[in-house]
Each structure stands twice: as structure tokens, then as C-alpha cells.
Write an enzyme that holds these catalytic residues in place. Structure first.
Site, mmCIF file in Angstrom:
data_model
loop_
_atom_site.group_PDB
_atom_site.id
_atom_site.type_symbol
_atom_site.label_atom_id
_atom_site.label_comp_id
_atom_site.label_asym_id
_atom_site.label_seq_id
_atom_site.Cartn_x
_atom_site.Cartn_y
_atom_site.Cartn_z
ATOM 1 N N SER A 16 -32.556 36.155 1.930
ATOM 2 C CA SER A 16 -31.833 34.915 1.609
ATOM 3 C C SER A 16 -30.344 35.048 1.920
ATOM 4 C CB SER A 16 -32.063 34.503 0.150
ATOM 5 O OG SER A 16 -31.432 35.381 -0.742
ATOM 6 N N ASN A 17 -29.779 36.224 1.751
ATOM 7 C CA ASN A 17 -28.369 36.418 2.135
ATOM 8 C C ASN A 17 -28.216 36.359 3.653
ATOM 9 O OD1 ASN A 17 -26.402 37.006 -0.159
ATOM 10 N ND2 ASN A 17 -28.193 38.213 -0.755
ATOM 11 N N HIS B 146 -23.643 44.108 -3.483
ATOM 12 C CA HIS B 146 -24.416 44.714 -4.574
ATOM 13 C C HIS B 146 -24.439 43.747 -5.757
ATOM 14 C CE1 HIS B 146 -26.279 48.018 -6.740
ATOM 15 N NE2 HIS B 146 -25.596 47.603 -7.781
#
Ligand code: GRF
Length: 196
Positions: free
Chosen positions: A18-19, A108
Site C-alpha cells: 500500500s505504501n 517504520h
């Protein structure tokens, strides 16, 4: 944005991507161009997504990745300037970190140095944050060095957790932050905004 000024990036992903999707979607308005999607899992959704967007893909072989430098020539062939780790689950070998010194970025899903290090990924992070009744969590975007999650921090964004009732809720809120800030931060980083 003038095309000639754009920096070429390779996005490394391992799962749903998705990123990677947001990074690809936003590239037209930002300073980078995604020229390669690198993946360690041939069944990952991230690969399918890249293909749908006409982006070339590279599926890694573990032995080749850790014991040869072949990927360096693959990256050179695609004229890659910067590496973007977007949910990439393998430790980047030191030869690659040296070849792309200060040119590798990672996202992160916690406020590093909290909840970083080996084994701290995905729901492991959010479960630990929830069980410890943390008051806040968030994202950390950082440069990558040879140790998991220990490179120079470029950006952190926080969410308050007082009203959050599960680790899944934390995960969803953190992912929203990732989608909002990662592409923009990559763009500023390739433009040199974070240089000392
Ligand atoms: C994200 O939470 C990212 O912070 C972490 O792995 C997850 C990847 O999600 N490193 P996706 O594959 O981009 O959807």
C-alpha cells in the site's frame, strides 16, 4: 515539476504494497520517478501493482541477494539514484548499503528507537505498543544503515492513543500517516532537504 530534474528511485516491498501504491500514485507531482519495483516474494501484491502501472519489476533470490552483487548491476541498468524500502522485510546487505551510502530510506511504523530492531515489524510492533499501553505511537522515516532501524531519523509523526481500543486500530491510524507523509518525504529527501 520538470521531468528532467526527477531522481530515479527503486521501491523495495515484500507484501501488500500500500505504501508502494501511494509512492507510485503521487510520483507525477513529486521529485522522483519509480523506475523499478524490487520484491523478495513472487506472490506479493506489490509486484502486481507495479505491473499494472507499467513499472519494471525484479524478484530477488535470497542466495543471489546476499552472496553476489548482481543487484548492483540491475540497479545501474535502470539508472537508479535512490532506494526506498516500503515494507521490505529483508535486511539490506552491507555491500548494497555501501554502494548507496545515504541513499536508502525506510519507513517504520513506530516512534523509533521505541519498537524497532529485529522482529519488530507489522502487527508485532502494534501489538507491543498496545500491550504496553503507550500514550502515543506514529511513524519514523529514516535513512538505512547496516543495523535494523538505526539510521538517521528524517521525520517522525505522532498519533495519540488514548481513545484507541485495539492494536488493529493503531495499525490503521499509523498506516494513514504513512500514506500521508512517505511520498512527500521521499521527494524532499531526493531534493537534498535533509542533508547536514
Ligand atoms: C508498513 O506499516 C511499513 O511501515 C512497514 O511495513 C508495512 C508495509 O505495508 N515497514 P504496505 O506493504 O506498504 O501496505
Amino acid at each position: 515539476m520538470c521531468k528532467i530534474l526527477k531522481k530515479n528511485i527503486a521501491v523495495f516491498a515484500s507484501g501488500r504494497g500500500s505504501n508502494a501504491q501511494k509512492i507510485i500514485e503521487k510520483q507525477n507531482e513529486l521529485s522522483y520517478k519509480v523506475v523499478l519495483l524490487v520484491c523478495n516474494n513472487k506472490n506479493a501484491l506489490a509486484l502486481e501493482l507495479a505491473r499494472q502501472n507499467g513499472i519494471e519489476t525484479l524478484v530477488l533470490d535470497r542466495n543471489e541477494f546476499y552472496n553476489t552483487g548482481k543487484i548492483i548491476s540491475d540497479l545501474k541498468n535502470h539508472k537508479v539514484d535512490f532506494l526506498v524500502l516500503a515494507g521490505f522485510m529483508w535486511l539490506v546487505p552491507s555491500y548494497l548499503i555501501e554502494a548507496f551510502s545515504q541513499k536508502i530510506i525506510n519507513i517504520h511504523p513506530s516512534l523509533l528507537p521505541k519498537y524497532g530492531g529485529k522482529g519488530m515489524y507489522g502487527m508485532n510492533v502494534h501489538n507491543a505498543v498496545f500491550l504496553n499501553e503507550e500514550k502515543e505511537s506514529g511513524i519514523t522515516i529514516h535513512e538505512v544503515n547496516a543495523e535494523y532501524d538505526k539510521g538517521k531519523v528524517l521525520l517522525q509523526k505522532k498519533i495519540a492513543l488514548e481513545k484507541i481500543e485495539s492494536a488493529e486500530n493503531i495499525s490503521a491510524s499509523v498506516l494513514e500517516l504513512e500514506h500521508e507523509y512517505f511520498a512527500k518525504t521521499i521527494s524532499e529527501w531526493v531534493d537534498g532537504k535533509f542533508k547536514d
